[in-house]
Design an enzyme around this catalytic site. Sequence first.
Site, mmCIF file in Angstrom:
data_model
loop_
_atom_site.group_PDB
_atom_site.id
_atom_site.type_symbol
_atom_site.label_atom_id
_atom_site.label_comp_id
_atom_site.label_asym_id
_atom_site.label_seq_id
_atom_site.Cartn_x
_atom_site.Cartn_y
_atom_site.Cartn_z
ATOM 1 N N TYR A 1 -37.421 9.969 11.015
ATOM 2 C CA TYR A 1 -38.414 11.301 11.431
ATOM 3 C C TYR A 1 -37.642 11.848 12.815
ATOM 4 O O TYR A 1 -37.753 12.922 12.802
ATOM 5 C CB TYR A 1 -39.891 10.424 11.737
ATOM 6 C CG TYR A 1 -40.770 11.158 12.371
ATOM 7 C CD1 TYR A 1 -41.308 12.481 11.787
ATOM 8 C CD2 TYR A 1 -40.928 11.118 13.561
ATOM 9 C CE1 TYR A 1 -42.228 13.394 12.359
ATOM 10 C CE2 TYR A 1 -41.940 11.814 14.248
ATOM 11 C CZ TYR A 1 -42.397 13.209 13.792
ATOM 12 O OH TYR A 1 -43.494 13.973 14.391
ATOM 13 N N THR B 1 -41.758 16.849 18.760
ATOM 14 C CA THR B 1 -42.403 15.390 18.754
ATOM 15 C C THR B 1 -41.506 14.680 20.233
ATOM 16 O O THR B 1 -40.041 14.916 20.333
ATOM 17 C CB THR B 1 -42.125 14.535 17.947
ATOM 18 O OG1 THR B 1 -42.484 13.081 18.097
ATOM 19 C CG2 THR B 1 -41.014 14.588 17.144
ATOM 20 N N ASP C 1 -41.132 1.026 18.213
ATOM 21 C CA ASP C 1 -42.086 1.379 18.874
ATOM 22 C C ASP C 1 -41.396 1.198 20.522
ATOM 23 O O ASP C 1 -41.075 0.108 20.603
ATOM 24 C CB ASP C 1 -43.222 0.633 18.902
ATOM 25 C CG ASP C 1 -44.209 0.946 17.994
ATOM 26 O OD1 ASP C 1 -44.158 2.298 17.603
ATOM 27 O OD2 ASP C 1 -45.148 0.302 17.778
ATOM 28 N N ARG D 1 -44.206 -3.599 16.498
ATOM 29 C CA ARG D 1 -43.798 -2.711 15.208
ATOM 30 C C ARG D 1 -42.538 -2.096 15.558
ATOM 31 O O ARG D 1 -42.120 -1.714 16.419
ATOM 32 C CB ARG D 1 -44.822 -1.707 15.257
ATOM 33 C CG ARG D 1 -44.911 -0.789 14.116
ATOM 34 C CD ARG D 1 -46.090 0.285 13.812
ATOM 35 N NE ARG D 1 -45.986 1.126 14.716
ATOM 36 C CZ ARG D 1 -46.805 2.037 14.908
ATOM 37 N NH1 ARG D 1 -48.123 2.125 13.945
ATOM 38 N NH2 ARG D 1 -46.914 3.016 15.706
#
Length: 327
Positions: A139, A115, A283, A280
Amino acid sequence: MILVTGGAGYIGSHAVLELRRSGQQVVIFDDLKEGHRAAAQDAPLVQGDLCDRDLLIDTIRRHKVDAVMHFAARCYVGESVTQPAKYVRDNARGMHELLEAMRACEVKRIVFSSTCAVYGVPAKVPITEEFIRQPISPYGITKRFCEEQLEMYCRAYGFAVVAPRYFNAAGADPDGQLGEWHEPETHLIPSILRTVLSGGTRTLEVFGTDYPTPDGTCVRDYVHVADLASAHRLALTAMKPGVFEPVNLGTGRGQSVLEVIAAARTVTGAPIPYQVLPRREGDPPALVAGGDKAKRFLGWTPRHVDIVETVRHAWNWLKAHPQGYQS
Ligand code: UDP
């Protein structure tokens, strides 16, 4: 025979469709916690936990697997901050168990879903593969550790690895067989479209209009899921023993949140009001893929780069499946 972990999930199911359309045989391994049995269509499916090494070994042997595509992972940045244990177990340990199962069976070819979150907040955009990996969420950290495990297995055991680093996966199968369904839904395009479908009971939220971007909203590179699927198919033939190859998969174009909403207005004809919320957490302002490694190394060029077309494919599937795979 290709083992596709997470083959009942959003990107994995599109990869299975692509592989089967090109005449390859697959077996799916999925715990169906976030995947959907219907998304697996009629491909063979083993329901199991990635940390169950014995079941993985049994599946690899029984189906005579010779390569793996590894999509199975937990993938919510926000959730990873509050529930990191789930990410360490399912992503980092899941990778370890899969690699050990492969080693036990002498299967050494793997395409791993990475990612752009491994880059964290990049110093600039567009982002190329040699940028430093400085993830800012659990993550992203678990995905980087998966990459690092793979690098070690390449060097020590001669594994052949391609690690596509996706930007924002979007859209749906252009023929309408598959789409995107998460519960709860947090991603921008399906959130917009589900707001339209709700007929006013859901409100769209825009997280931050004060970013240092042209219209103040975050910029992302929305890459069509069917293009991600074709890149995975190409990766199987491009990989080489002992080599770890990360490769960015994006369109090279950035779209702001407001531009995506405008595209959805064009597609749906709905007004799509929204409410502005604060930023958020986690981000980055802008993430756009750069460089030409995907083209050079995989021979891959994305076919669907028009955001209106991408949103249209997502909308077509969602209109036909308003309750997702339950429909
Ligand atoms: N976003 C938004 N409202 C939403 C969902 C997302 O404004 O309901 C924004 C989010 O802040 C980000 C962009 O849309 O800038 C893409 O978010 P998404 O969750 O789809 O993907 P991410 O970039 O987090 O992987």
